[in-house]
Enzyme design. Structure first.
Site, PDB file in Angstrom:
ATOM      1  N   ASP A 169       0.749  -1.086  -0.042  1.00 11.62           N
ATOM      2  CA  ASP A 169      -0.159   0.044   0.057  1.00 11.62           C
ATOM      3  C   ASP A 169       0.806   1.351  -0.155  1.00 11.62           C
ATOM      4  OD1 ASP A 169      -2.702   1.266   0.492  1.00 11.62           O
ATOM      5  OD2 ASP A 169      -1.761   2.065   1.859  1.00 11.62           O
ATOM      6  N   THR A 170       0.709   2.285  -0.825  1.00 14.01           N
ATOM      7  CA  THR A 170       1.280   3.453  -1.204  1.00 14.01           C
ATOM      8  C   THR A 170       0.518   4.613  -0.773  1.00 14.01           C
ATOM      9  OG1 THR A 170       2.777   2.533  -2.772  1.00 14.01           O
ATOM     10  CG2 THR A 170       2.514   4.908  -2.618  1.00 14.01           C
TER      11      THR A 170
END
Length: 212
Positions: free
Chosen positions: A86-87
């Site tokens: 996840d960014t």
């Protein structure tokens, strides 16, 4: 670092729990073979409960990977490893930005980032189904945008590029022209910190925590 183990890892069933084409590209560049099973996790964690964007991204990545693991462990031949990621972008005021929902939100995100430095955090979680070992980490890259005028931001938003990218921009596309400097891993800004992933996997193999 990891290339010497790539052949052995290709013989194992690996799963990427992400629909991101950029993560598929980066992992594929390592020579790894994997299936894609998109996580159904809602990504609705309470941001206020985390000290920073890195912790939030890491927790979200772990939930993504575990959700896929829960489903696939019921199969006759479950995968060796599930990779969740996840960014997020963290603005100078500490606001954690995910993907913009519309043009107005994308515009506001880019206005808040123009002319200043911000942080890009990617959390990664590796779930090994044999024994349910979970190894999670995050990586942070500092990115500085040049000053941008409203016309330039509006033109970028109209390309449609911001809407599937944390913080409303992708460094590998036209918005790369906005970036005046970067400190840290470039691939982390794209969505997957390939060096830290390779080092983490190599360390797990060398200390015999996992066997490819």
């Amino acid at each position: 670092m990891l290339l010497q183990y790539a052949e052995a890892l290709c013989a194992r069933h690996l799963v990427l729990a992400s629909a991101s084409p950029r993560r598929r590209e980066i992992l594929g560049n390592l020579g790894l073979k994997f299936d894609v099973v998109v996580s159904r996790f809602d990504e609705d964690l309470d941001k206020s409960k985390f000290r920073n964007g890195g912790e939030y991204a890491m927790a979200t990545a772990q939930h993504k990977a575990l959700e896929v693991a829960d489903r696939l462990e019921q199969e006759e031949n479950p995968p060796f490893m599930i990779i969740g990621a996840d960014t997020v972008v963290e603005a100078p005021d500490g606001t954690i930005m995910e993907k913009p929902k519309d043009e107005a939100e994308a515009t506001n995100m880019l206005l808040s980032l123009q002319g200043v430095s911000h942080q890009v955090h990617t959390g990664v979680s590796l779930v090994f189904t044999d024994g349910r070992l979970v190894k999670s980490f995050s990586e942070t890259t500092h990115v500085t945008f040049a000053p941008l005028d409203t016309e330039e931001i509006a033109a970028y938003v109209k390309t449609g590029e911001p809407f599937d990218k944390a913080g409303g921009y992708g460094i590998q596309g036209p918005a790369g022209a906005f970036v005046s400097s970067i400190s840290g891993c470039y691939f982390n800004v794209m969505g997957f910190p390939i060096h830290k992933f390779a080092k983490t996997m190599s360390d797990l193999i060398k200390d015999e925590t996992i066997k490819p």
